[in-house]
Design a protein around this motif. Structure first.
Motif, PDB file in Angstrom:
ATOM      1  N   LEU A  31      18.817  43.647  43.794  1.00 56.16           N
ATOM      2  CA  LEU A  31      19.725  42.283  42.943  1.00 56.16           C
ATOM      3  C   LEU A  31      20.992  43.218  42.776  1.00 56.16           C
ATOM      4  O   LEU A  31      21.548  41.660  43.714  1.00 56.16           O
ATOM      5  N   VAL A  32      21.905  43.686  42.761  1.00 57.37           N
ATOM      6  CA  VAL A  32      23.104  44.455  43.107  1.00 57.37           C
ATOM      7  C   VAL A  32      23.666  43.856  43.765  1.00 57.37           C
ATOM      8  O   VAL A  32      24.383  43.296  44.460  1.00 57.37           O
ATOM      9  N   LEU A  33      22.840  44.369  45.148  1.00 56.55           N
ATOM     10  CA  LEU A  33      23.016  44.463  46.490  1.00 56.55           C
ATOM     11  C   LEU A  33      23.317  43.109  46.653  1.00 56.55           C
ATOM     12  O   LEU A  33      24.319  42.283  47.810  1.00 56.55           O
ATOM     13  N   ALA A  34      22.202  42.425  46.335  1.00 52.76           N
ATOM     14  CA  ALA A  34      21.928  40.922  46.777  1.00 52.76           C
ATOM     15  C   ALA A  34      23.157  40.087  46.177  1.00 52.76           C
ATOM     16  O   ALA A  34      23.819  39.456  46.692  1.00 52.76           O
ATOM     17  N   LEU A  35      22.958  40.453  45.375  1.00 50.58           N
ATOM     18  CA  LEU A  35      24.417  39.773  44.511  1.00 50.58           C
ATOM     19  C   LEU A  35      26.048  40.305  45.411  1.00 50.58           C
ATOM     20  O   LEU A  35      26.578  39.362  45.047  1.00 50.58           O
ATOM     21  N   ALA A  36      26.382  41.256  45.293  1.00 52.51           N
ATOM     22  CA  ALA A  36      27.417  41.754  46.308  1.00 52.51           C
ATOM     23  C   ALA A  36      27.392  41.200  47.243  1.00 52.51           C
ATOM     24  O   ALA A  36      28.437  40.844  47.891  1.00 52.51           O
ATOM     25  N   GLY A  37      26.523  40.948  48.064  1.00 55.62           N
ATOM     26  CA  GLY A  37      26.750  40.481  49.227  1.00 55.62           C
ATOM     27  C   GLY A  37      26.718  38.940  49.708  1.00 55.62           C
ATOM     28  O   GLY A  37      27.607  38.349  50.113  1.00 55.62           O
ATOM     29  N   TYR A  38      27.041  38.476  48.400  1.00 57.52           N
ATOM     30  CA  TYR A  38      26.627  36.768  48.060  1.00 57.52           C
ATOM     31  C   TYR A  38      28.502  37.175  47.868  1.00 57.52           C
ATOM     32  O   TYR A  38      28.648  36.174  48.453  1.00 57.52           O
ATOM     33  N   ILE A  39      28.851  37.285  47.020  1.00 60.20           N
ATOM     34  CA  ILE A  39      30.438  36.853  46.556  1.00 60.20           C
ATOM     35  C   ILE A  39      31.310  37.529  48.302  1.00 60.20           C
ATOM     36  O   ILE A  39      32.032  36.942  48.582  1.00 60.20           O
ATOM     37  N   PHE A  40      31.020  38.689  48.875  1.00 57.58           N
ATOM     38  CA  PHE A  40      31.670  39.091  49.615  1.00 57.58           C
ATOM     39  C   PHE A  40      31.137  37.864  51.020  1.00 57.58           C
ATOM     40  O   PHE A  40      32.694  37.616  51.362  1.00 57.58           O
ATOM     41  N   ASN A  41      29.955  37.562  50.943  1.00 65.80           N
ATOM     42  CA  ASN A  41      30.335  36.016  52.296  1.00 65.80           C
ATOM     43  C   ASN A  41      30.608  34.742  51.593  1.00 65.80           C
ATOM     44  O   ASN A  41      31.749  34.358  52.465  1.00 65.80           O
ATOM     45  N   ALA A  42      31.260  34.497  49.967  1.00 68.59           N
ATOM     46  CA  ALA A  42      31.359  33.239  49.925  1.00 68.59           C
ATOM     47  C   ALA A  42      33.090  33.487  50.283  1.00 68.59           C
ATOM     48  O   ALA A  42      33.609  32.635  50.160  1.00 68.59           O
ATOM     49  N   LEU A  43      33.529  34.331  49.537  1.00 70.51           N
ATOM     50  CA  LEU A  43      34.565  35.243  49.727  1.00 70.51           C
ATOM     51  C   LEU A  43      34.731  34.763  51.273  1.00 70.51           C
ATOM     52  O   LEU A  43      36.587  33.945  51.608  1.00 70.51           O
ATOM     53  N   ILE A  44      35.064  35.826  52.468  1.00 68.27           N
ATOM     54  CA  ILE A  44      34.935  35.218  53.852  1.00 68.27           C
ATOM     55  C   ILE A  44      35.416  34.360  53.768  1.00 68.27           C
ATOM     56  O   ILE A  44      35.764  33.550  54.888  1.00 68.27           O
ATOM     57  N   TYR A  45      34.248  33.150  53.476  1.00 64.01           N
ATOM     58  CA  TYR A  45      33.816  31.539  53.955  1.00 64.01           C
ATOM     59  C   TYR A  45      34.494  30.726  53.628  1.00 64.01           C
ATOM     60  O   TYR A  45      35.413  30.411  53.395  1.00 64.01           O
ATOM     61  N   PHE A  46      35.011  31.255  51.972  1.00 67.64           N
ATOM     62  CA  PHE A  46      36.186  30.403  51.708  1.00 67.64           C
ATOM     63  C   PHE A  46      37.099  31.081  51.572  1.00 67.64           C
ATOM     64  O   PHE A  46      38.204  29.949  52.297  1.00 67.64           O
ATOM     65  N   LYS A  47      37.966  32.199  52.322  1.00 72.77           N
ATOM     66  CA  LYS A  47      38.954  32.554  52.913  1.00 72.77           C
ATOM     67  C   LYS A  47      39.423  31.911  54.392  1.00 72.77           C
ATOM     68  O   LYS A  47      40.675  31.223  54.244  1.00 72.77           O
ATOM     69  N   ALA A  48      38.586  31.926  54.903  1.00 69.46           N
ATOM     70  CA  ALA A  48      38.292  31.861  56.176  1.00 69.46           C
ATOM     71  C   ALA A  48      38.713  29.639  56.602  1.00 69.46           C
ATOM     72  O   ALA A  48      39.006  29.424  57.369  1.00 69.46           O
ATOM     73  N   SER A  49      37.797  29.407  55.876  1.00 65.76           N
ATOM     74  CA  SER A  49      38.007  27.860  55.661  1.00 65.76           C
ATOM     75  C   SER A  49      38.882  27.204  55.529  1.00 65.76           C
ATOM     76  O   SER A  49      39.713  26.536  56.014  1.00 65.76           O
ATOM     77  N   GLU A  50      39.928  28.055  54.109  1.00 70.03           N
ATOM     78  CA  GLU A  50      41.435  27.881  53.786  1.00 70.03           C
ATOM     79  C   GLU A  50      42.045  28.046  54.988  1.00 70.03           C
ATOM     80  O   GLU A  50      42.836  27.446  55.125  1.00 70.03           O
ATOM     81  N   LYS A  51      42.572  28.958  55.487  1.00 67.34           N
ATOM     82  CA  LYS A  51      43.368  29.784  56.743  1.00 67.34           C
ATOM     83  C   LYS A  51      42.972  28.647  58.096  1.00 67.34           C
ATOM     84  O   LYS A  51      43.861  28.151  58.840  1.00 67.34           O
ATOM     85  N   ASN A  52      41.893  28.328  57.939  1.00 64.48           N
ATOM     86  CA  ASN A  52      41.280  27.694  59.695  1.00 64.48           C
ATOM     87  C   ASN A  52      40.944  26.286  59.410  1.00 64.48           C
ATOM     88  O   ASN A  52      40.882  25.308  60.215  1.00 64.48           O
ATOM     89  N   GLY A  53      41.605  25.417  58.725  1.00 61.49           N
ATOM     90  CA  GLY A  53      41.942  23.603  57.916  1.00 61.49           C
ATOM     91  C   GLY A  53      40.997  23.164  57.310  1.00 61.49           C
ATOM     92  O   GLY A  53      40.478  21.984  57.846  1.00 61.49           O
ATOM     93  N   PHE A  54      40.104  23.815  56.748  1.00 59.68           N
ATOM     94  CA  PHE A  54      39.505  23.444  56.285  1.00 59.68           C
ATOM     95  C   PHE A  54      39.174  23.509  54.649  1.00 59.68           C
ATOM     96  O   PHE A  54      37.907  23.861  53.649  1.00 59.68           O
ATOM     97  N   SER A  55      40.311  23.492  54.096  1.00 56.28           N
ATOM     98  CA  SER A  55      40.720  24.324  52.032  1.00 56.28           C
ATOM     99  C   SER A  55      39.834  23.534  51.707  1.00 56.28           C
ATOM    100  O   SER A  55      39.911  23.316  50.511  1.00 56.28           O
ATOM    101  N   ASP A  56      39.761  21.512  52.185  1.00 59.29           N
ATOM    102  CA  ASP A  56      39.584  21.120  51.136  1.00 59.29           C
ATOM    103  C   ASP A  56      37.756  21.187  51.193  1.00 59.29           C
ATOM    104  O   ASP A  56      36.910  20.341  49.922  1.00 59.29           O
ATOM    105  N   LEU A  57      37.561  20.834  52.048  1.00 59.48           N
ATOM    106  CA  LEU A  57      35.760  22.079  51.454  1.00 59.48           C
ATOM    107  C   LEU A  57      35.599  23.459  51.324  1.00 59.48           C
ATOM    108  O   LEU A  57      34.304  24.075  51.290  1.00 59.48           O
ATOM    109  N   ALA A  58      36.653  24.363  51.312  1.00 59.68           N
ATOM    110  CA  ALA A  58      36.546  25.724  50.741  1.00 59.68           C
ATOM    111  C   ALA A  58      35.763  26.069  49.787  1.00 59.68           C
ATOM    112  O   ALA A  58      35.192  26.883  50.096  1.00 59.68           O
TER     113      ALA A  58
END
Length: 167
Positions: A31-58
């Motif tokens: 559960l701890v590893l799954a939560l960490a993986g979820y948080i890392f993926n969310a952070l990656i997709y959030f930041k990448a969305s902001e940087k690549n022109g999708f900040s309204d859906l980040a």
């Protein structure tokens, strides 16, 4: 007693308690590893969305299950913003349908697991390609991601989430 080993009742309870403890530790670790993986993926997709022109859906990157749209959005191609968003919606609906099929009809739905895994590999490759700009590197990074159970994907994503796509 004639040359045999006889286990006492207390030893059996002790073994069951130790077994239960190991199972609990394993589940907690998972559960701890799954939560960490979820948080890392969310952070990656959030930041990448902001940087690549999708900040309204980040923000979608932080919503469970719906966040898969972020991956498909980051890997979609099209001539304009509307076409890219429409292209991302199709695999999102397919993936969501596969998840629903898995949970609504579990035994038959197990067929969807390899399909979802293949989709993850393909879109992981597309994301790695967008970051690296090189097909060979993208294939290598995707293979490394599969071998490491997504760990390489998370590390590479964390390193490149604040950079605009090369391809």
């Amino acid at each position: 007693m004639k040359g045999g080993f006889q286990m006492s009742y207390e030893a059996t309870e002790y073994n069951e308690a130790i077994s239960d403890l190991f199972i609990a530790i394993f589940l907690l670790s998972f559960l701890v590893l799954a939560l960490a993986g979820y948080i890392f993926n969310a952070l990656i997709y959030f930041k990448a969305s902001e940087k690549n022109g999708f900040s309204d859906l980040a923000y979608i990157a932080w919503i469970p299950i719906v966040n898969i749209y972020s991956l498909f959005l980051l890997t979609a191609s099209g001539d304009d913003d509307k076409a890219i968003r429409a292209a991302a919606l199709k695999p999102t609906l397919i993936f969501t349908g596969l998840i629903l099929f898995l949970f609504l009809i579990p035994l038959i739905g197990l067929i969807t697991l390899p399909i979802m895994f293949c989709l993850w590999i393909y879109y992981s490759y597309r994301l790695m390609y967008r970051w690296s700009g090189d097909t060979g590197k993208a294939v290598l990074y995707t293979v490394l991601s599969v071998i490491t159970g997504g760990l390489f994907h998370a590390i590479y994503g964390l390193m490149h989430m604040n950079q605009p796509f090369k391809a």
